[in-house]
Design an enzyme around this catalytic site. Sequence first.
Site, mmCIF file in Angstrom:
data_model
loop_
_atom_site.group_PDB
_atom_site.id
_atom_site.type_symbol
_atom_site.label_atom_id
_atom_site.label_comp_id
_atom_site.label_asym_id
_atom_site.label_seq_id
_atom_site.Cartn_x
_atom_site.Cartn_y
_atom_site.Cartn_z
ATOM 1 N N TYR A 144 26.087 66.430 -4.055
ATOM 2 C CA TYR A 144 25.591 65.781 -5.267
ATOM 3 C C TYR A 144 26.783 65.471 -6.157
ATOM 4 C CZ TYR A 144 22.972 65.201 -9.666
ATOM 5 O OH TYR A 144 22.439 64.717 -10.839
ATOM 6 N N ASP A 239 35.197 66.252 -5.603
ATOM 7 C CA ASP A 239 34.297 66.490 -6.728
ATOM 8 C C ASP A 239 34.343 67.987 -7.018
ATOM 9 O OD1 ASP A 239 30.827 65.697 -7.555
ATOM 10 O OD2 ASP A 239 32.287 67.089 -8.432
ATOM 11 N N LYS A 267 31.663 70.837 -16.283
ATOM 12 C CA LYS A 267 31.169 72.210 -16.412
ATOM 13 C C LYS A 267 32.184 73.140 -17.102
ATOM 14 C CE LYS A 267 28.073 71.579 -12.467
ATOM 15 N NZ LYS A 267 26.660 71.719 -12.873
HETATM 16 P P1 KE4 Z 1 26.582 66.417 -14.733
HETATM 17 O O1 KE4 Z 1 26.417 64.944 -14.904
HETATM 18 O O2 KE4 Z 1 25.249 67.131 -14.541
HETATM 19 O O3 KE4 Z 1 27.464 67.056 -15.795
HETATM 20 O O4 KE4 Z 1 27.422 66.656 -13.367
HETATM 21 C C1 KE4 Z 1 26.947 66.094 -12.179
HETATM 22 C C2 KE4 Z 1 27.510 66.863 -11.012
HETATM 23 C C3 KE4 Z 1 28.575 66.312 -10.310
HETATM 24 N N1 KE4 Z 1 29.127 66.958 -9.270
HETATM 25 C C4 KE4 Z 1 28.667 68.167 -8.875
HETATM 26 C C5 KE4 Z 1 29.313 68.848 -7.710
HETATM 27 C C6 KE4 Z 1 27.581 68.775 -9.560
HETATM 28 O O5 KE4 Z 1 27.130 69.980 -9.144
HETATM 29 C C7 KE4 Z 1 27.000 68.122 -10.649
HETATM 30 C C8 KE4 Z 1 25.823 68.711 -11.407
HETATM 31 N N2 KE4 Z 1 25.271 69.915 -10.868
HETATM 32 C C9 KE4 Z 1 23.873 70.128 -11.164
HETATM 33 C C10 KE4 Z 1 23.365 71.406 -10.472
HETATM 34 N N3 KE4 Z 1 23.932 71.694 -9.216
HETATM 35 C C11 KE4 Z 1 23.657 70.202 -12.634
HETATM 36 C C12 KE4 Z 1 22.312 70.732 -13.052
HETATM 37 C C13 KE4 Z 1 21.370 69.636 -13.434
HETATM 38 O O6 KE4 Z 1 21.357 68.563 -12.764
HETATM 39 O O7 KE4 Z 1 20.627 69.872 -14.402
#
Ligand code: KE4
Length: 429
Positions: A144, A239, A267
């Site tokens: 993701y 990523d 994060k």
């Molecule tokens: P954000 O746009 O949510 O800040 O980051 C996206 C993202 C990008 N790359 C990786 C590897 C990520 O894990 C994420 C976001 N992770 C999710 C949960 N695994 C965030 C939680 C959510 O979507 O509410």
Amino acid sequence: MKNSVSVKMFEEAGKYIPGGVNSPVRAFKSVGLNPVFIKSGQGALIKDVDGNEYIDYVGSWGPLLLGHLHPEVVEAVKECLEVGTSFGAPTERETILAQMIVEAVPSVEMVRLVSSGTEAAMSAARLARAYTGRNKIVKFEGCYHGHADMFLIKAGSGALTHGVPTSPGVPEVTAGNTINAGFNDLAGLERIFSTAGEEIAAVFVEPVPGNMGVVPPKPGFLQGLRELTSRYGSLLIFDEVITGFRLSYGGAQSLFGVRPDLTCMGKIIGGGLPVGAYGGKKEIMSLISPDGPVYQAGTLSGNPLAVSAGIATLKVLGRKDFYVELERKSARLARGLAGAAGEAGREMFFTRVGSMMCGFFTGTEVVDYETACTANTGKYASFFRRMLEQGIYLAPSQFEAAFVAQAHTDEMIDRTVEAAVKSFKALEE
Ligand code: KE4
């Protein structure tokens, strides 16, 4: 477990917000529960609006490597509040955070701050396409990279949890430029490159995927990606939104000794406030506006308040033995959970890299999306519910990670293991 206030709040939220949440993974849908509404956090503990207290292994999905309200982070944010919250103009704080990232992350010579991991990944993709003059992006099934159109093809995290890994609304022409490969399958990627290599702008990879559960890279896999992308003139993009500053002060790339061309972060570098970033070689980053023609912008990019929390967080992470102690606690938890499953005769596949880990309810070795999907999500949901009842807050999905924070104590970890023994034993067959 009392939850009437959370239930009422969820009903109310659902009148104004789709699904009652501002991010799907929070909805507790796949674990068949009403989500708990959180009232406060402190260290590794959170309290919900019904007064229940939990040991928190979600940590806001990764940012809170220090735990909630670390005093130095609170102090830094308060100090910034004395002078302002946002100016839409450069501030010294942004340079300080950027410099800390450049000095910490081996492959990053320049970095642009944004406000989320999604923004970081979509900007890195645009930059890679501009730099190479190519259109195709390779990602791995189950990984993701945020919710930009091009990544919502067989995506992980909430897309996988809610059973829609390829989202409606993504135009065919966009999806056509995204190629999905199998994580840990270098031979499969070689075949993709042998036919489309000259069209591939970049390979995106979570060096340790945390969005299909935690799936460690096989030995040589990341090095293989580096060699393959270099051979075809494609960029390798790590990523590290989850792994950045979690797996080591230099992230996964430092731990595995592989240098990508670009790195996405988020994060932890915001310490609980909204900060994302993408960075890499100067030669590539210099294409970004206003130095170069590739446009990317953001009203709150490098927001002083958020950046202050990030700076304070990285200062703590940079201290001697931070990761040594984190590894000791993480290993203690992982050992305990595996022992608990064994004691209950549960067939599980456990994975861990540093302070990110996952217990898959399957007897199959999990090495990619396909094998991750052999996990029994019903059993996970039952385990989750029993742990929640005992005051342990895990990710409400089999396809996420459990995160250990500095604030977790040995006593909390042992309490978690005791709860796991009971939960594994009580699982319906
Ligand atoms: P954000 O746009 O949510 O800040 O980051 C996206 C993202 C990008 N790359 C990786 C590897 C990520 O894990 C994420 C976001 N992770 C999710 C949960 N695994 C965030 C939680 C959510 O979507 O509410």
